[in-house]
Write an enzyme that holds these catalytic residues in place. Structure first.
Site, mmCIF file in Angstrom:
data_model
loop_
_atom_site.group_PDB
_atom_site.id
_atom_site.type_symbol
_atom_site.label_atom_id
_atom_site.label_comp_id
_atom_site.label_asym_id
_atom_site.label_seq_id
_atom_site.Cartn_x
_atom_site.Cartn_y
_atom_site.Cartn_z
ATOM 1 N N GLU A 110 0.837 -1.210 0.000
ATOM 2 C CA GLU A 110 0.000 0.000 0.000
ATOM 3 C C GLU A 110 0.868 1.255 0.000
ATOM 4 O O GLU A 110 0.597 2.222 -0.714
ATOM 5 C CB GLU A 110 -0.941 -0.013 1.219
ATOM 6 C CG GLU A 110 -2.072 -1.016 1.024
ATOM 7 C CD GLU A 110 -2.888 -1.273 2.268
ATOM 8 O OE1 GLU A 110 -2.277 -1.489 3.331
ATOM 9 O OE2 GLU A 110 -4.121 -1.277 2.182
ATOM 10 N N GLU A 119 -3.366 -9.952 3.704
ATOM 11 C CA GLU A 119 -4.260 -9.622 4.825
ATOM 12 C C GLU A 119 -5.342 -10.662 5.053
ATOM 13 O O GLU A 119 -5.695 -10.990 6.184
ATOM 14 C CB GLU A 119 -4.916 -8.254 4.592
ATOM 15 C CG GLU A 119 -4.038 -7.070 4.928
ATOM 16 C CD GLU A 119 -3.114 -6.676 3.800
ATOM 17 O OE1 GLU A 119 -2.964 -7.459 2.839
ATOM 18 O OE2 GLU A 119 -2.542 -5.580 3.878
HETATM 19 N N1 COA Z 1 4.534 -7.849 11.646
HETATM 20 C C1 COA Z 1 5.264 -8.246 12.703
HETATM 21 N N2 COA Z 1 6.190 -9.214 12.633
HETATM 22 C C2 COA Z 1 6.378 -9.798 11.440
HETATM 23 C C3 COA Z 1 5.648 -9.448 10.305
HETATM 24 C C4 COA Z 1 4.694 -8.417 10.434
HETATM 25 N N3 COA Z 1 3.993 -7.978 9.400
HETATM 26 N N4 COA Z 1 6.050 -10.220 9.280
HETATM 27 C C5 COA Z 1 7.011 -11.025 9.766
HETATM 28 N N5 COA Z 1 7.199 -10.773 11.075
HETATM 29 C C6 COA Z 1 8.183 -11.393 11.961
HETATM 30 C C7 COA Z 1 7.886 -12.866 12.209
HETATM 31 O O1 COA Z 1 7.006 -13.034 13.283
HETATM 32 C C8 COA Z 1 9.272 -13.393 12.506
HETATM 33 O O2 COA Z 1 9.565 -13.030 13.830
HETATM 34 P P1 COA Z 1 10.465 -14.005 14.745
HETATM 35 O O3 COA Z 1 11.791 -14.112 14.063
HETATM 36 O O4 COA Z 1 10.482 -13.349 16.083
HETATM 37 O O5 COA Z 1 9.729 -15.324 14.754
HETATM 38 C C9 COA Z 1 10.186 -12.555 11.612
HETATM 39 O O6 COA Z 1 9.437 -11.391 11.284
HETATM 40 C C10 COA Z 1 10.604 -13.240 10.334
HETATM 41 O O7 COA Z 1 9.432 -13.734 9.689
HETATM 42 P P2 COA Z 1 9.349 -15.213 9.096
HETATM 43 O O8 COA Z 1 7.959 -15.412 8.644
HETATM 44 O O9 COA Z 1 9.914 -16.175 10.066
HETATM 45 O O10 COA Z 1 10.351 -15.094 7.868
HETATM 46 P P3 COA Z 1 10.159 -15.588 6.383
HETATM 47 O O11 COA Z 1 11.361 -15.083 5.682
HETATM 48 O O12 COA Z 1 9.831 -17.024 6.352
HETATM 49 O O13 COA Z 1 8.866 -14.789 5.823
HETATM 50 C C11 COA Z 1 7.428 -12.938 5.338
HETATM 51 C C12 COA Z 1 8.845 -13.393 5.727
HETATM 52 C C13 COA Z 1 7.409 -11.433 5.405
HETATM 53 C C14 COA Z 1 7.084 -13.418 3.932
HETATM 54 C C15 COA Z 1 6.387 -13.529 6.329
HETATM 55 O O14 COA Z 1 6.826 -13.257 7.632
HETATM 56 C C16 COA Z 1 4.998 -12.950 6.195
HETATM 57 O O15 COA Z 1 4.237 -13.393 5.375
HETATM 58 N N6 COA Z 1 4.688 -11.959 7.034
HETATM 59 C C17 COA Z 1 3.325 -11.462 7.146
HETATM 60 C C18 COA Z 1 3.078 -10.384 6.178
HETATM 61 C C19 COA Z 1 1.686 -9.873 6.344
HETATM 62 O O16 COA Z 1 0.735 -10.564 6.607
HETATM 63 N N7 COA Z 1 1.582 -8.580 6.164
HETATM 64 C C20 COA Z 1 0.303 -7.956 6.210
HETATM 65 C C21 COA Z 1 0.176 -7.200 7.447
HETATM 66 S S1 COA Z 1 -0.895 -5.864 7.023
#
Ligand code: COA
Length: 716
Positions: free
Chosen positions: A104, A124
């Site tokens: 966004e 989301e």
């Molecule tokens: N908010 C807070 N923490 C987040 C986050 C977010 N949006 N996205 C990832 N993290 C944190 C995870 O909890 C993890 O924390 P930890 O190391 O304490 O366990 C760390 O970041 C790494 O994430 P992880 O998922 O283990 O790494 P990855 O490389 O496998 O994947 C992403 C990275 C970004 C693809 C995945 O974390 C993801 O899909 N995140 C969610 C994104 C999301 O839903 N965004 C929309 C919010 S509006």
């Protein structure tokens, strides 16, 4: 939180909130300050917005949701507005990921450049909300209605090339995206931005919107099964098309977003997001070793023993992550059949354009088929995947121990048998561990890793890391019959058979659970996985043989209530889908679509008549409670026994291995946060007194303790 620097007359704002630059309140405030600074600096002609650490931004900071901090100003929406309003062109430089609020923010910029490896998306819906910082209104304006429905309703990540094709990215570059964005910013520095403001663009692809919405609505209703976010996402995209202007669409997005934000599904799904990550941070009971304190061994090569459905699926998972596999089978014909299956899976991937033909060929070449144990002597790790027979498994483990190098880890894909007994056939019990994959192993994400009494922390670390490497969700559990997942699953299936015996038909039990959100009810799942599996186990335990004379009101085995209907089905060759008949009938063996079977109804009714069991109409709520609370009670016993160390382990296993509906968080979350433990405990006690002959209704001590504690604190 966000750094500001200048490259000539280009201001570079770098988001800095490791590991994924989530948009916490501090980051949002920093973006606001940095942008204002760039606006006020007369020497700045354009702005580049990028992320630190090779990642653009993973969106809102999900941790802020439970504390409502995501609503503190500036919100992500405020950031988007400010970016777009800038008279100086702003270029987003996207490396790694731009997800959710990250995308966004990028859509608030006037230009977007991505690195060739970047991935973008709106996940989301997977955490029960919608892209509420104008994502549902902006994406249709750059990518059109069809692409917006695809991305927002699925939550999937699109590659940079796909995003370029959709019109989300303006350019894709192979190297340093920040350098490229700075050059790009220089080239557009003095161009007017008015035509680049997404909010002022018309929505693309409105001509076919009605048909697209109709189709999407139908699919969403079918797939979402009680989850409300997908339908609200759909309505918000509709608002982009049907509202008189952008601002009106935005209002509708807020309304729909607020409904989700204040409901109980979004917290459950955020919990599920973190539960999966918590489960990977394994620790032994008492904290004797943890993921932090233990180094895994490298797994550069592996062997899989057994070329059936599980063995081939596991092989595909390993080679897809570039781990060469020696695939060993005792029977040449089975080996050939297994190889053919592996080739077919990759051919299908190529046909569906999920992979290029040469890449598939390269991966298939990582399999070395063999009938000879000597070929596996140098591998780092072996996964045994032969059928469930302890004698055979022990023979294999003894052989593996003799042949494999001393450092090799020996795993079993058993779904229920005792890991310690297998380990006892070797001289390296510390290197023996369970790695329970779920069928089909190349598609299902769960990997239930089982620690035996002698399994070393190093071995545990190795299989937990391997799980992550091969893109599974690994969860560590203790060793008991059925381990964690099947121990709970068997109880719900047993309870389903009692419900059938007391008055339900299979389809009535399944319908209640499907309404709850499971894609398939427990009896359809039993048909899918094969009724003969449990039958053979019961036969080997000597439970099935006992004959009970007609006229006996209830049947017992080994001192407990026992329903013989599943055995009666197997005795008649009803093994489930694979034989075209089980609790349901199927068009042909192997067909998926279950049809109600009047013969089964007759069989059940006749059985009850013969044994003087009076059938009754069982209320919907009773079916639901008995189906769920019996396994939740067992979940608490599993915690008590130390088979799982945390609630999150249980929930993750059920979310990924048994398709527990994500919008209720998992069985333990559902019980704790959605129903409330005092109520669950009261109902468990009720069913325990109504059915004193069903052992699994005996309440767990831990459930009792936690329920009483909660009841006491809620009266304070
Ligand atoms: N908010 C807070 N923490 C987040 C986050 C977010 N949006 N996205 C990832 N993290 C944190 C995870 O909890 C993890 O924390 P930890 O190391 O304490 O366990 C760390 O970041 C790494 O994430 P992880 O998922 O283990 O790494 P990855 O490389 O496998 O994947 C992403 C990275 C970004 C693809 C995945 O974390 C993801 O899909 N995140 C969610 C994104 C999301 O839903 N965004 C929309 C919010 S509006």
């Amino acid at each position: 939180m966000a750094n500001y620097r200048k490259e000539g007359d280009i201001a570079v704002i770098t988001l800095k909130n490791p590991p994924v630059n989530a948009l916490s309140h501090a980051v949002r405030s920093s973006i606001d300050h940095c942008l204002t600074r760039a606006q006020n600096d007369n020497d700045v002609s354009a702005v580049v917005l990028c992320g630190d650490g090779g990642v653009f931004c993973a969106g809102a900071d999900i941790k802020e949701f439970s504390k409502n901090q995501h609503r503190l100003v500036p919100t992500i929406r405020d950031n988007v507005r400010q970016l777009e309003a800038s008279d100086k062109p702003v270029v987003a430089a996207i490396a790694g990921i731009a997800l959710g609020g990250g995308l966004e923010i990028a859509l608030g910029c006037h230009y977007r450049i991505g690195n060739v490896n970047a991935r973008i998306g709106f996940p989301e819906v997977l955490i029960g909300i919608l892209p509420a910082a104008a994502g549902t209104q902006r994406l249709p304006r750059v990518a059109g209605v069809a692409n917006s429905l695809d991305l927002i309703l699925s939550g999937r990540h699109a590659s940079a090339r796909q995003a370029l094709k959709m019109g989300i990215l303006d350019k894709v570059v192979p190297g340093d995206v920040v350098e490229a964005a700075i050059d790009y910013a220089k080239s557009v520095a003095y161009k007017p931005v008015s035509l680049r403001r997404v909010s002022e663009m018309p929505v693309k692809g409105v001509e076919k919107a009605d048909i697209l919405f109709q189709e999407a609505r139908k699919n969403t209703m079918k797939k979402s099964r009680g989850a409300i976010a997908p339908m609200n996402c759909l309505r918000a995209i509709e608002a982009a098309v049907n509202s008189p202007n952008y601002e009106e669409g935005l209002k509708k997005e807020s309304e729909l977003g607020n409904l989700l934000g204040t409901g109980n599904q979004a917290p459950a799904m955020s919990y599920a997001f973190f539960a999966e990550r918590t489960a990977q941070k394994w620790e032994l009971p008492g904290g004797k070793a943890t993921y932090k304190s233990t180094k895994p061994l490298p797994v550069k090569t592996a062997a899989v023993i057994g070329c059936g459905t599980m063995g081939t699926g596991i092989t595909i998972s390993l080679i897809t992550s570039n781990i060469p596999v020696v695939l060993l089978e005792a029977d040449k014909k089975l080996l050939e059949r297994g190889l053919k299956f592996i080739q077919q899976v990759f051919a299908r991937n190529v046909k569906q354009r999920r992979m290029k033909a040469d890449a598939a060929k390269k991966l298939i070449s990582l399999v070395t088929p063999t009938l000879d144990y000597q070929q596996i002597k140098d591998v780092d790790l072996v996964i045994e995947a032969v059928f469930e027979n302890m004698k055979l498994k022990k023979e294999i483990f003894a052989k593996l121990d003799a042949v494999c190098k001393p450092s090799a880890i020996l795993c079993s894909n058993t779904s229920s048998l005792n890991i310690d007994e297998m380990a006892s056939a070797t001289k390296r019990p510390d290197k023996v561990v369970g790695t329970h994959f779920f069928a089909p192993a190349h598609l299902m994400k769960l990997l239930e890793n089982i620690r035996g009494k002698d399994t070393s922390p190093e071995t545990i670390a190795t299989v937990m890391t391997l799980g992550k490497t091969i893109k599974k969700v690994p969860v560590l559990v203790g060793n008991c019959t059925g381990f964690l997942g099947n121990r709970m699953h068997w109880i719900r299936v047993t309870e389903a058979s009692f419900l059938i015996e007391e008055g339900c038909l299979p389809e009535e039990v399944d319908r209640v659970l499907e309404d709850f959100g499971f894609p398939l009810g427990p009896l359809k799942v039993s048909d899918l996985s094969g009724l003969d599996v449990g039958w053979r186990i019961r036969q080997s335990q000597g439970i099935t043989g006992e004959k009970v004379p007609a006229g006996t009101p209830l049947r017992y085995r080994q001192g407990q209530r026992y329903c013989p209907i599943p055995d009666m089905l197997c005795e008649q060759g009803h093994f489930g889908q694979k034989t075209g008949k089980g609790y349901y009938k199927y068009e042909r063996p192997g067909a998926f679509q279950a049809m109600n079977d009047p013969d089964i109804k007759d069989m059940i009714v006749a059985y009850c008549r013969d044994h003087n069991i009076e059938r009754r109409k069982i209320p919907y709520q009773e079916i639901l409670e008995r189906s769920l609370y019996c396994m939740i009670n067992e979940g608490f016993k599993i915690l008590e026994d130390g088979i799982a160390t945390r609630m999150e382990d249980i929930d993750t296993i059920w979310l990924y291995g048994y398709a527990w509906p994500r919008h209720t968080g998992g069985p333990m979350y559902y019980a704790t946060k959605m129903v409330g433990l005092p109520k669950v405990y009261e109902r468990v006690c009720h069913y325990a007194s109504a059915h004193p002959d069903i052992m699994h209704w005996q309440p767990s001590d831990l459930l009792k303790k936690m329920a009483l504690q909660e009841a006491a604190t809620s009266h304070l």
